[in-house]
Design a protein around this motif. Structure first.
Motif, PDB file in Angstrom:
ATOM      1  N   UNK A 174       0.826  -1.211   0.000  1.00  0.00           N
ATOM      2  CA  UNK A 174       0.000   0.000   0.000  1.00  0.00           C
ATOM      3  C   UNK A 174       0.863   1.264   0.000  1.00  0.00           C
ATOM      4  N   UNK A 175       1.968   1.265   0.781  1.00  0.00           N
ATOM      5  CA  UNK A 175       2.825   2.449   0.809  1.00  0.00           C
ATOM      6  C   UNK A 175       3.551   2.646  -0.519  1.00  0.00           C
ATOM      7  N   UNK A 176       3.796   1.542  -1.242  1.00  0.00           N
ATOM      8  CA  UNK A 176       4.437   1.651  -2.553  1.00  0.00           C
ATOM      9  C   UNK A 176       3.466   2.213  -3.593  1.00  0.00           C
ATOM     10  N   UNK A 177       2.182   1.881  -3.462  1.00  0.00           N
ATOM     11  CA  UNK A 177       1.171   2.473  -4.348  1.00  0.00           C
ATOM     12  C   UNK A 177       1.134   3.984  -4.139  1.00  0.00           C
ATOM     13  N   UNK A 178       1.150   4.404  -2.881  1.00  0.00           N
ATOM     14  CA  UNK A 178       1.128   5.846  -2.577  1.00  0.00           C
ATOM     15  C   UNK A 178       2.363   6.529  -3.164  1.00  0.00           C
ATOM     16  N   UNK A 179       3.516   5.893  -3.045  1.00  0.00           N
ATOM     17  CA  UNK A 179       4.749   6.465  -3.590  1.00  0.00           C
ATOM     18  C   UNK A 179       4.689   6.547  -5.105  1.00  0.00           C
ATOM     19  N   UNK A 180       4.100   5.534  -5.753  1.00  0.00           N
ATOM     20  CA  UNK A 180       3.959   5.531  -7.205  1.00  0.00           C
ATOM     21  C   UNK A 180       3.080   6.688  -7.672  1.00  0.00           C
ATOM     22  N   UNK A 181       1.967   6.893  -6.996  1.00  0.00           N
ATOM     23  CA  UNK A 181       1.053   7.972  -7.383  1.00  0.00           C
ATOM     24  C   UNK A 181       1.663   9.349  -7.093  1.00  0.00           C
ATOM     25  N   UNK A 182       2.451   9.433  -6.032  1.00  0.00           N
ATOM     26  CA  UNK A 182       3.171  10.690  -5.744  1.00  0.00           C
ATOM     27  C   UNK A 182       4.185  10.976  -6.843  1.00  0.00           C
ATOM     28  N   UNK A 183       4.826   9.927  -7.341  1.00  0.00           N
ATOM     29  CA  UNK A 183       5.841  10.089  -8.384  1.00  0.00           C
ATOM     30  C   UNK A 183       5.239  10.644  -9.673  1.00  0.00           C
ATOM     31  N   UNK A 184       4.081  10.115 -10.052  1.00  0.00           N
ATOM     32  CA  UNK A 184       3.450  10.602 -11.279  1.00  0.00           C
ATOM     33  C   UNK A 184       2.864  12.001 -11.064  1.00  0.00           C
ATOM     34  N   UNK A 185       2.565  12.334  -9.813  1.00  0.00           N
ATOM     35  CA  UNK A 185       2.044  13.666  -9.494  1.00  0.00           C
ATOM     36  C   UNK A 185       3.142  14.719  -9.507  1.00  0.00           C
ATOM     37  N   UNK A 186       4.314  14.371  -8.922  1.00  0.00           N
ATOM     38  CA  UNK A 186       5.383  15.357  -8.724  1.00  0.00           C
ATOM     39  C   UNK A 186       6.607  15.170  -9.614  1.00  0.00           C
TER      40      UNK A 186
END
Length: 394
Positions: A174-186
């Motif tokens: 779950x924390x890796x999903x959050x990091x992935x979505x943050x990466x595409x955001x920022x």
């Protein structure tokens, strides 16, 4: 089909043109293979057309074509120089042992000569099992159709498939999903070269990743989405699954937001696109429907960032499907609800993802205490100490 004439779609069904074209391309490949095979198989071709999905039909035909090519190459069971010339009499002489040799000896490792190289091909047990299934279907049908004297399929050797192991299922935490979505955001974790493209496609990529991890869509289910697939006023969108199934999916607030953000703020206006791509949802920088290869590459890129690994070790879209399944189960949804959402034929497949929810029994009972009085709990501790001392004395 002749290439001299352009293909025109006269579509009166509910399916969008891109789905009709996709299925037509598969059907054309089927017809091409059928034309290369012996004429005595025509009844079998008609049987396949009415009994299985077009993708399954193509897979069976490819395997049968490969088997017939083997017969011609070996020259032990036929004198034909071309697979089209194999006779029914020759086919009727094939024994179970011949098929077992093909599957167990030839298919496991074979060679193909090209103008430059010798290519080595290998098939694992899963691939061998599919070939066996294709050939079995053909021989069973021809026996029922009174074209063959015997049903030789009972003599085919079993092929053992490894039992799927839950721990072998790869997915993001779950924390890796959050990091992935943050990466595409920022844009975090991207190289300078990647950031050039990211600035032009970040809303598209975010929408793709959000749909993958929310719904566990298959790659082609996502790739074939159109703008017309979405009915935002009714809060739903339509996908086309395997075996031609049409399914309405409810859209949640997050996915509605990212899809609308992409459509209104990044996707080219439809009037600027060729007619073929006006309705396509996810477009490339060349303003064409995004290819399966491009989707795989962007998923590998962002998953590799979330896991702090190389791009080559990033995950495929199917791993995001596994991520969606395990995340839903970990959040308390039943196996049967997840099975329905992901379109698993068998609940056993879904249960593999449920196995990742470790210590589930312990979590349940620890959060369901009948005793909350601290004095009672203290008494329980004293009893535990007495039991330990008693066991030492014994």
């Amino acid at each position: 089909m002749s290439n001299s004439k352009s293909l025109k779609i006269h579509n009166k069904s509910d399916k969008p043109d891109n789905i009709v074209i996709r299925d037509n391309n598969v059907i054309e490949r089927c017809i091409s293979i059928e034309n290369s095979l012996p004429k005595f198989m025509k009844d079998y071709f008609i049987y396949l057309k009415g009994s299985v999905a077009v993708s399954t039909r193509l897979a069976y035909l490819v395997d049968i074509q490969f088997f017939c090519s083997y017969l011609v190459e070996m020259q032990e069971l036929t004198s034909a120089k071309d697979i089209k010339d194999i006779s029914l009499e020759e086919f009727n002489k094939i024994k179970a042992r011949d098929v077992n040799l093909f599957l167990g000896d030839y298919c496991t490792r074979y060679y193909k000569q090209t103008s430059k190289n010798t290519l080595i091909f290998e098939n694992n047990n899963r691939a061998l099992a599919r070939k066996k299934s294709s050939i079995s279907t053909l021989f069973k049908f021809m026996y029922r159709n009174e074209q063959l004297d015997n049903n030789i399929t009972d003599g085919f050797n079993p092929i053992k498939l490894p039992k799927p192991q839950p721990d072998a299922i790869k997915r993001l935490e779950i924390d890796e999903v959050a990091k992935m979505l943050d990466s595409v955001e920022n844009g975090d974790g991207l190289t300078e070269k990647e950031k050039v493209y990211w600035k032009k496609t970040k809303l598209r990529d975010k929408a793709i990743l959000a749909l993958f991890v929310t719904y566990g869509l298959r790659l082609n289910e996502l790739r074939e989405l159109n703008i017309s697939s979405f009915n935002f006023s009714r809060g739903e969108f339509k996908i086309y699954r395997k075996r031609g199934k049409e399914v309405l999916m409810p859209i949640n607030h997050t996915c509605e937001l990212v899809v609308k953000d992409y459509i209104y703020n990044e996707r080219p206006q439809s009037e600027l696109l060729n007619d073929e791509y006006k309705d396509a949802l996810f477009l490339s920088l060349q303003n064409k429907r995004l290819t399966a290869k491009a989707i795989r590459q962007l998923v590998k890129k962002y998953t590799s960032i979330s896991m702090d690994t190389s791009r080559d070790n990033g995950y495929s879209p199917h791993k995001l499907r596994a991520t969606a399944a395990t995340s839903l189960i970990q959040n308390g949804f039943s196996i049967y609800d997840v099975q329905n959402l992901l379109d698993h034929d068998n609940v056993t497949t879904t249960q593999l993802y449920a196995a990742h929810k470790k210590h589930v029994k312990r979590d349940i009972v620890n959060n369901f205490e009948w005793i909350d009085d601290e004095s009672d709990l203290d008494s329980l501790d004293l009893l535990n100490e007495e039991i330990i001392n008693l066991s030492k004395d014994n």
